[in-house]
Structures are given as structure tokens and as C-alpha cells.
Design a protein around this motif. Structure first.
Motif, PDB file in Angstrom:
ATOM      1  N   UNK A 292       1.553  -1.459  -0.240  1.00 34.85           N
ATOM      2  CA  UNK A 292       0.171  -0.079  -0.432  1.00 34.85           C
ATOM      3  C   UNK A 292       0.798   1.365  -0.161  1.00 34.85           C
ATOM      4  N   UNK A 293       2.011   1.405   0.385  1.00 34.91           N
ATOM      5  CA  UNK A 293       3.075   2.240   0.436  1.00 34.91           C
ATOM      6  C   UNK A 293       4.125   1.472   0.926  1.00 34.91           C
ATOM      7  N   UNK A 294       5.466   2.783  -0.265  1.00 33.62           N
ATOM      8  CA  UNK A 294       6.393   2.509  -0.308  1.00 33.62           C
ATOM      9  C   UNK A 294       6.755   4.002   0.254  1.00 33.62           C
ATOM     10  N   UNK A 295       7.915   3.289   1.620  1.00 35.34           N
ATOM     11  CA  UNK A 295       8.546   4.661   2.341  1.00 35.34           C
ATOM     12  C   UNK A 295       9.465   4.871   2.319  1.00 35.34           C
ATOM     13  N   UNK A 296      10.464   4.354   1.166  1.00 39.27           N
ATOM     14  CA  UNK A 296      11.566   4.624   0.247  1.00 39.27           C
ATOM     15  C   UNK A 296      12.110   6.330   0.364  1.00 39.27           C
ATOM     16  N   UNK A 297      12.856   7.162   0.746  1.00 38.53           N
ATOM     17  CA  UNK A 297      13.389   8.783   0.775  1.00 38.53           C
ATOM     18  C   UNK A 297      14.606   8.618   0.353  1.00 38.53           C
ATOM     19  N   UNK A 298      14.860   9.905  -0.513  1.00 40.81           N
ATOM     20  CA  UNK A 298      16.027  10.397  -0.790  1.00 40.81           C
ATOM     21  C   UNK A 298      15.997  11.982  -0.219  1.00 40.81           C
ATOM     22  N   UNK A 299      16.915  12.247   0.770  1.00 44.54           N
ATOM     23  CA  UNK A 299      17.170  13.810   1.115  1.00 44.54           C
ATOM     24  C   UNK A 299      18.651  14.174   1.052  1.00 44.54           C
ATOM     25  N   UNK A 300      18.028  15.708   0.542  1.00 45.51           N
ATOM     26  CA  UNK A 300      19.218  16.242   0.243  1.00 45.51           C
ATOM     27  C   UNK A 300      19.743  17.299   1.284  1.00 45.51           C
ATOM     28  N   UNK A 301      21.087  17.762   1.115  1.00 49.20           N
ATOM     29  CA  UNK A 301      20.582  18.854   1.939  1.00 49.20           C
ATOM     30  C   UNK A 301      20.095  20.380   1.752  1.00 49.20           C
ATOM     31  N   UNK A 302      19.099  20.991   1.700  1.00 49.38           N
ATOM     32  CA  UNK A 302      18.519  22.278   1.513  1.00 49.38           C
ATOM     33  C   UNK A 302      19.551  22.715   0.899  1.00 49.38           C
ATOM     34  N   UNK A 303      20.716  23.016   0.577  1.00 48.32           N
ATOM     35  CA  UNK A 303      21.965  23.927  -0.688  1.00 48.32           C
ATOM     36  C   UNK A 303      21.605  23.597  -1.712  1.00 48.32           C
ATOM     37  N   UNK A 304      21.098  22.092  -1.835  1.00 49.05           N
ATOM     38  CA  UNK A 304      21.244  21.286  -2.645  1.00 49.05           C
ATOM     39  C   UNK A 304      20.591  21.303  -4.152  1.00 49.05           C
ATOM     40  N   UNK A 305      20.872  21.242  -5.059  1.00 43.04           N
ATOM     41  CA  UNK A 305      20.018  22.429  -6.475  1.00 43.04           C
ATOM     42  C   UNK A 305      19.305  20.665  -7.085  1.00 43.04           C
ATOM     43  N   UNK A 306      18.388  21.093  -7.826  1.00 38.68           N
ATOM     44  CA  UNK A 306      16.898  19.924  -8.301  1.00 38.68           C
ATOM     45  C   UNK A 306      17.374  20.002  -9.979  1.00 38.68           C
ATOM     46  N   UNK A 307      17.177  19.333 -10.879  1.00 37.67           N
ATOM     47  CA  UNK A 307      16.788  19.949 -12.037  1.00 37.67           C
ATOM     48  C   UNK A 307      15.940  18.698 -12.180  1.00 37.67           C
ATOM     49  N   UNK A 308      14.609  18.529 -12.417  1.00 37.01           N
ATOM     50  CA  UNK A 308      13.258  18.255 -12.052  1.00 37.01           C
ATOM     51  C   UNK A 308      12.692  18.162 -12.770  1.00 37.01           C
ATOM     52  N   UNK A 309      11.970  17.285 -14.070  1.00 34.01           N
ATOM     53  CA  UNK A 309      10.551  17.276 -15.192  1.00 34.01           C
ATOM     54  C   UNK A 309       9.671  16.659 -13.586  1.00 34.01           C
ATOM     55  N   UNK A 310       8.367  17.719 -13.984  1.00 36.68           N
ATOM     56  CA  UNK A 310       6.798  17.405 -13.339  1.00 36.68           C
ATOM     57  C   UNK A 310       6.493  16.610 -13.961  1.00 36.68           C
ATOM     58  N   UNK A 311       5.809  15.632 -13.760  1.00 34.14           N
ATOM     59  CA  UNK A 311       4.366  14.022 -13.796  1.00 34.14           C
ATOM     60  C   UNK A 311       3.763  14.629 -14.255  1.00 34.14           C
ATOM     61  N   UNK A 312       3.129  14.226 -15.134  1.00 39.48           N
ATOM     62  CA  UNK A 312       1.491  15.067 -15.361  1.00 39.48           C
ATOM     63  C   UNK A 312       0.844  14.335 -14.785  1.00 39.48           C
ATOM     64  N   UNK A 313      -0.303  15.184 -15.146  1.00 42.34           N
ATOM     65  CA  UNK A 313      -1.475  14.195 -14.362  1.00 42.34           C
ATOM     66  C   UNK A 313      -2.555  13.051 -15.052  1.00 42.34           C
ATOM     67  N   UNK A 314      -2.568  12.445 -14.770  1.00 39.20           N
ATOM     68  CA  UNK A 314      -3.430  11.177 -16.385  1.00 39.20           C
ATOM     69  C   UNK A 314      -4.878  11.507 -16.368  1.00 39.20           C
ATOM     70  N   UNK A 315      -4.357  11.748 -17.551  1.00 39.64           N
ATOM     71  CA  UNK A 315      -5.537  11.384 -19.070  1.00 39.64           C
ATOM     72  C   UNK A 315      -5.692  12.855 -18.636  1.00 39.64           C
ATOM     73  N   UNK A 316      -5.176  14.010 -18.854  1.00 36.75           N
ATOM     74  CA  UNK A 316      -4.418  15.398 -19.537  1.00 36.75           C
ATOM     75  C   UNK A 316      -3.921  15.158 -20.601  1.00 36.75           C
ATOM     76  N   UNK A 317      -4.659  16.993 -21.036  1.00 35.28           N
ATOM     77  CA  UNK A 317      -3.641  16.700 -22.435  1.00 35.28           C
ATOM     78  C   UNK A 317      -4.380  16.614 -23.426  1.00 35.28           C
TER      79      UNK A 317
END
Length: 644
Positions: free
Chosen positions: A147-172
Motif C-alpha cells: 500500500x505504501x513504499x516509504x523510501x526517501x532521498x534526503x538532500x541538503x537544503x543547499x542542493x539544487x534539482x533538475x526535475x521534470x514534473x509528472x503530468x496528471x493522468x488523462x490530461x493533455x
């Protein structure tokens, strides 16, 4: 003698008890530069990762919750056996390297929860990163559900991300999302929520000081859903998220479920410099090995394709025959015939085209709609892929016609049943010796290693979007300069690159040399070229010859220079030739001093760059020294060939 045996057993049990209580445990990479610590804090499992002594992943959570058992708390170590060394060698025609060797330190952690149910966590630490997965070793006749996977990835708050948003299903358009077709946000602060509630896609790139980390996963083996990172990441802690309710095959399951024993997909963290990220093969290193089958029919190469520039009206017999001739003239292996071919050309005429193409030494690839209730796209053929019976009937027909591959479009998400649908198509296509291109699709996640007939997949905002709207064209240079460090790091990508001519109703913002660099910079088992036959006629002969001799696969890769969204310069080797391709993601001219010392034996060199006029080329010889200065126009590029 019996007393001695009893003493030995007692010492062994005490040793195991001591091992299981001496935490946090440490697992190091073979070169000792990556260190993973795994331990329990108030009987909750955690891990942390450092590289060369610098923290990369701060204290992060591990654990799962099944409907019948909670593995997120109340855990104790049963046993932590001695670590093992893993060595794996394989070859892959659709990767950045032909022959790949993977070495890692493997460590099992045997745990049990407060009810005595068992779970293992398996870590593999290589010189370029960390992979881990969960395993339930017990046996069951009933199906268990997570029902749930609790895996996390914690980064220092000084870090930066290059991230692509995931589209909501059945949009577009025609409800065809999610298709992994958003833009990567550039260098955002960690903890910034995704603008779309569905979260962030893989691969997710992070910069922590001078170090980088790329997060991804392997493709589920029919017993898990595809995951993503949740939209919210308070204090820089990113959490594994499951698909939205609509992301399932009609009547199929959404979340992870399986009988026991049960392995989950590998979670992957590639760690090091941008050079490490760019040259890594972690995404396929931990993927399941290739299925046992004849894959001699899998032949990478280039393809002509009319639709991206000429659109729907080009799906006609005369145009496709012209594009077969075009492929033959360019020494390309394939021609893709896109949507509605069944209605506008028909099976009988397609067979004529396939026979004609065979004479020209060109193979035909045909488009299909994945159909199902998950999309309302009107294009045909529809419903041919939905069942094993209909696939076998259609694939047998195509095989008899001499068709070399299929492009299947408009999939419906990452639910477990939908991920199984991809595998089912590949299995049936493999039986009938058909190569497969998934479009409007999920990230391959290393699936191409297991099923080598998966030659490419879209899962990117590709060239076609830069022909739809000007705003997509305006950002294309930055977008393309991000992809080699994110989406295209591990998996083949059908971006459909390269346009030298005009795009109807669009003002092109990238130069010709920029476009010429893309088929080298981007990895795809079959590279579908966007340029038309008519525009190609206007290209200089040296450009045509470069494209006629473009390698079908690569043997080696070297990162030369770059930064996501700003610059990407990568060298690829095929046989006795290196090709260095570079693009400028910014609209400012740059003068770069390239270090070519690694190529000192390759003294025959030539450079194709942008000409002085708009949308023109120039070519110059290159010195055989250790350095070379190259000027790149704003939104421009270059290709350099080096031979012995």
C-alpha cells in the motif's frame, strides 16, 4: 568432541548476534569512494550515502507497508552476512557502450518485523553509485499487496534539482498523459513542490556542491508499478510515489501486488561528477539480463520519417515511396510510416512498399495506437495491441509482409498492469522478430536490456513539440542541453532530431550545426530523422556524407564538457572513429578550449560548424594537438570527427 562442537555453535551464534547489533553497517564501493551506512533508529530502517567523505544522501527512510504486514517500524536485524563481490558483463546494441562490465559490492540485510515476518534489503554499491531493492523471502499462495513504499532521498537544503514534473493522468490532448513530456525545471531549490500534483519523473538530477546524483529505478518485472517522486519534499526529502488511479490497464491492477517470494525493482542513485553521470551505465547494469531468444534481427540504424514536418497529409503511398528512396539515398536502414496508414494506404499497398523498400535495402516500421480506455486519440490502427490473441494475429501478418518494426503510441501511465502491457507487447513482438518503439510512453528504465527488441522510446518532449508551438521552439536549445544529463543518460530516446529547413508556421531558433549534433548527442537504437528529403537536398555534400556514415551503434563514450541546460559536449566512438558533438543551450556565443589529449592517436580530424549566414554550415580541418578552440554560436553547435 561434542563440547567442542557446542562451543563452536555458541561462538557462531554470538558472532551473528554481534554482527546484527553493530550498526550502522557500512558498505563501500570497490574503489572505496562511496560509503553507504544502514541502520535502525527506534526500530525504523534508514540509510545514508557519502562520496569521497562528502554527504550526498542524508539520513533517509527505508521500508514498505503491505496490507498484511508493516515493514516500516518495529524492525530488527536477523542477520547481516558477509558482503559479496558482483561482476557482470554484457553487451547492448542500443546503449552508449557496446561491451559493459559492472562491478559492485553486494550486501544483504535480513530483517524481521514485530510479527516475525521477514524482509531483506539488498544494497549493491559500485564505483558510480548505489542500487538497492527489497525482497520478501517467504512463500505464499495468496497475493500480497503493498500500500505504501516509504523510501526517501534526503538532500541538503543547499542542493539544487533538475526535475521534470509528472503530468496528471488523462490530461493533455485526447487524454494521452502521462507521457513524460514536460520540461525539466533548471537548478531549482530542493524542497520546491512540483507544479503538478502527480510529482516528479525519473531520472531526477541533483547537484550537491561539486557532486551530482541521479535518481532512477529499474523496470518492474510484472510485479510492481512504475514509481515517481512525490510532489512535496519538505526539507529536501523526496518520497517514492505510486501512480494515480487512472494509470491502469482497463480492468487491471494499479499498485504493487504479487505472491511471495517477491523482489521489488532496484532503486538507483548514480553519484559523482557530471562525467560520472554521463558515462554511467547503472540503469542497465542492475536490469534483468536479456531473455533467451534470437535477437539477430535487432539492427540499430537511422530512419526517414515524413510526419514530424509534413504531418498527417504525408501518410500517402506516393510520399512514403519518396521517403523510402530518401532513406536509401542517405544509406539509412529504415522508413517509418506513421498514423492512419491502414486507412490511407492499406495493408495491400503497405506490402507493396515493403517489397519496394527491400529492394532498396530499407526496412519499414509501422505506427499503432495502444488504444484502450486510457486515450481518445482517433488515429488508427486501434485495438490491435490489446490482447495476446490480437497481437499475435497482427504481428504474424506483419512478419509475413516483411515489416521490421512497430511504433506503439499513447499509453496510459505507470500502474502495474500498464507496465505489464509493455512487457506483453515486447514478448509477442520478439516472437515475430519485430523491433519496438514505444511513443507517448513511460521511461524505459533499462527494459531494453531485458528485451533487446525495444530499440527506443519517446518519454520526452521531443522535436514534434517544437513544430506545434513557437514557445516550444523558443526553449529547445536549453531543453536539448539538459537531456544528455537526465532523460537520455541510461535509456534510448526517440526525440526524432534534426531539422535544417523551415518548419511550417514556426521560426526556428537553433542553428543547423546544433541540429546536426543531436543525432550523435542523443542515444536511440533507431534514430528517426525529422529532416525531409526536399530540405536535405539543400545541405552541403559533406553534411550528407557525415549523415550517410553516421554509426548505427556506439562502442564507447567520453564526457568532454557541459552543464545541464547550458552546454553539452560528448564524444562517442564507433569502430576506429570518434565523433564529438556539442550544443550551446544558451543564446550567447561561446569560445571553448577542448581538451583532446585522450584522442592523441586520432590525428585525422574535421569540424563541421555553423556558417556565417543564418542556417548554414562551414567545415574546417582541425589540428592534431592536445587542445582545440571551437567557437559555438548562441543556440549553436558542432560535430568533430576524429580518425586514425
Amino acid at each position: 568432541m561434542k563440547k567442542l562442537q557446542l562451543l563452536s555453535i555458541t561462538v557462531l551464534l554470538l558472532s551473528m548476534l554481534k554482527t546484527a547489533s553493530a550498526q550502522p553497517f557500512q558498505v563501500r564501493s570497490p574503489n572505496q569512494q562511496i560509503l553507504v551506512r544502514v541502520g535502525l533508529d527506534d526500530k525504523r530502517l534508514y540509510y545514508e550515502v557519502s562520496y569521497k567523505g562528502s554527504p550526498i544522501i542524508l539520513k533517509s527512510k527505508l521500508g514498505l507497508i503491505r496490507e498484511d504486514a508493516d515493514f516500516s517500524k518495529g524492525l530488527v536485524f536477523e542477520n547481516v552476512p558477509k558482503e559479496l563481490m558482483v561482476i557482470d558483463r554484457y553487451n547492448l546494441a542500443t546503449a552508449k557502450k557496446r561491451n559493459i562490465t559492472y562491478k559492485a559490492t553486494r550486501q544483504f540485510f535480513h530483517l524481521k518485523n514485530q510479527e516475525g515476518k521477514l524482509m531483506d534489503v539488498i544494497f549493491q554499491v559500485s564505483d558510480d553509485g548505489v542500487a538497492f531493492r527489497y525482497y520478501f523471502p517467504e512463500r505464499s499462495t495468496d497475493v500480497k499487496k503493498i500500500t505504501e513504499e516509504l523510501t526517501t532521498y534526503k538532500f541538503s537544503t543547499n542542493s539544487k534539482g533538475f526535475l521534470q514534473p509528472m503530468s496528471d493522468a488523462k490530461t493533455g490532448w485526447s487524454q494521452t498523459n502521462p507521457s513524460y513530456e514536460e520540461y525539466y525545471e533548471q537548478g531549482i531549490p530542493v524542497g520546491k513542490p512540483s507544479p503538478i500534483k502527480a510529482g516528479w519523473v525519473y531520472p531526477a538530477l541533483f547537484q550537491s556542491g561539486s557532486n551530482w546524483a541521479l535518481i532512477s529505478e529499474t523496470f518492474p518485472e510484472g510485479n510492481y508499478c512504475g514509481t515517481r517522486l512525490k510532489a512535496e519534499s519538505p526539507d529536501g526529502e523526496y518520497v517514492i510515489g505510486f501512480p494515480q488511479p487512472a494509470e491502469a490497464f482497463t480492468g487491471g491492477n494499479l499498485g504493487p501486488e504479487s505472491r511471495l517470494p517477491w523482489y521489488t525493482p532496484w532503486r538507483i542513485i548514480t553519484i559523482g561528477s557530471l562525467k560520472t553521470i554521463t558515462e554511467s551505465t547503472m540503469g542497465t547494469n542492475v536490469a534483468p539480463p536479456a531473455v533467451k531468444a534470437d535477437v539477430s534481427f535487432v539492427k540499430p540504424g537511422q530512419a526517414s520519417w515524413s510526419w514530424v514536418i509534413l504531418k498527417d497529409d504525408s501518410t500517402k503511398y506516393s510520399v512514403q515511396k519518396r521517403f523510402i528512396d530518401y532513406a536509401a539515398q542517405m544509406h539509412w536502414a529504415y522508413c517509418l510510416i506513421d498514423a492512419d496508414w491502414d486507412r490511407k494506404i492499406g495493408y495491400e499497398k503497405i506490402k507493396e512498399l515493403a517489397d519496394y523498400a527491400k529492394i532498396k535495402n530499407v526496412g519499414i516500421i509501422l505506427w499503432y495506437n495502444s488504444a484502450g480506455a486510457w486515450n481518445t486519440a482517433p488515429y488508427t490502427p486501434r485495438n490491435k495491441m490489446l490482447t495476446h490473441e490480437s497481437r499475435v494475429q497482427e504481428f504474424a501478418r506483419l512478419q509475413k509482409m516483411g515489416i521490421k518494426g512497430v511504433k506503439v503510441d499513447f499509453f496510459g501511465g505507470d500502474g502495474q498492469s500498464m507496465m505489464q502491457y509493455y512487457i506483453d507487447i515486447l514478448k509477442d513482438a520478439l516472437t515475430h522478430k519485430l523491433q519496438v518503439n514505444f511513443h507517448g510512453a513511460t521511461l524505459p528504465r533499462g527494459l531494453q536490456r531485458t528485451y533487446p527488441n525495444l530499440v527506443t522510446a519517446e518519454a520526452i518532449k521531443g522535436m514534434e513539440f517544437a513544430t506545434f508551438e513557437q514557445r516550444n521552439q523558443d526553449i529547445q536549445a536549453q531543453h536539448c542541453a539538459t537531456i544528455p544529463f537526465t532523460r537520455n543518460v541510461f535509456d534510448p530516446m526517440d526525440f526524432t532530431p534534426m531539422v535544417f529547413g523551415e518548419i511550417p508556421r514556426i521560426k526556428r531558433k537553433t542553428t543547423n550545426a546544433f541540429q546536426l549534433a543531436l543525432p550523435v548527442l542523443f542515444l536511440s537504437g533507431i534514430q528517426h530523422m525529422a529532416e525531409t528529403d526536399q530540405s536535405m537536398q539543400k545541405a552541403p555534400e559533406y553534411v550528407k556524407n557525415f549523415l550517410r556514415n553516421l554509426p548505427a551503434h556506439w562502442d564507447e563514450v567520453k564526457f568532454i564538457d557541459g552543464y545541464p541546460g547550458k552546454l553539452a559536449i560528448i564524444a562517442r566512438k564507433s569502430g576506429n572513429r570518434w565523433i564529438i558533438a556539442g550544443i550551446n543551450g544558451e543564446n550567447t556565443e561561446k569560445s571553448l578550449k577542448l581538451n583532446l589529449s585522450a584522442f592523441k592517436y586520432f590525428t585525422k580530424r574535421a569540424l563541421i560548424n555553423d556558417g556565417s549566414e543564418e542556417f548554414s554550415f562551414s567545415t574546417t580541418p582541425v589540428n592534431s594537438g592536445a587542445t582545440q578552440t571551437v567557437k559555438i554560436k548562441g543556440n549553436g553547435g558542432f560535430v568533430m570527427t576524429l580518425e586514425k
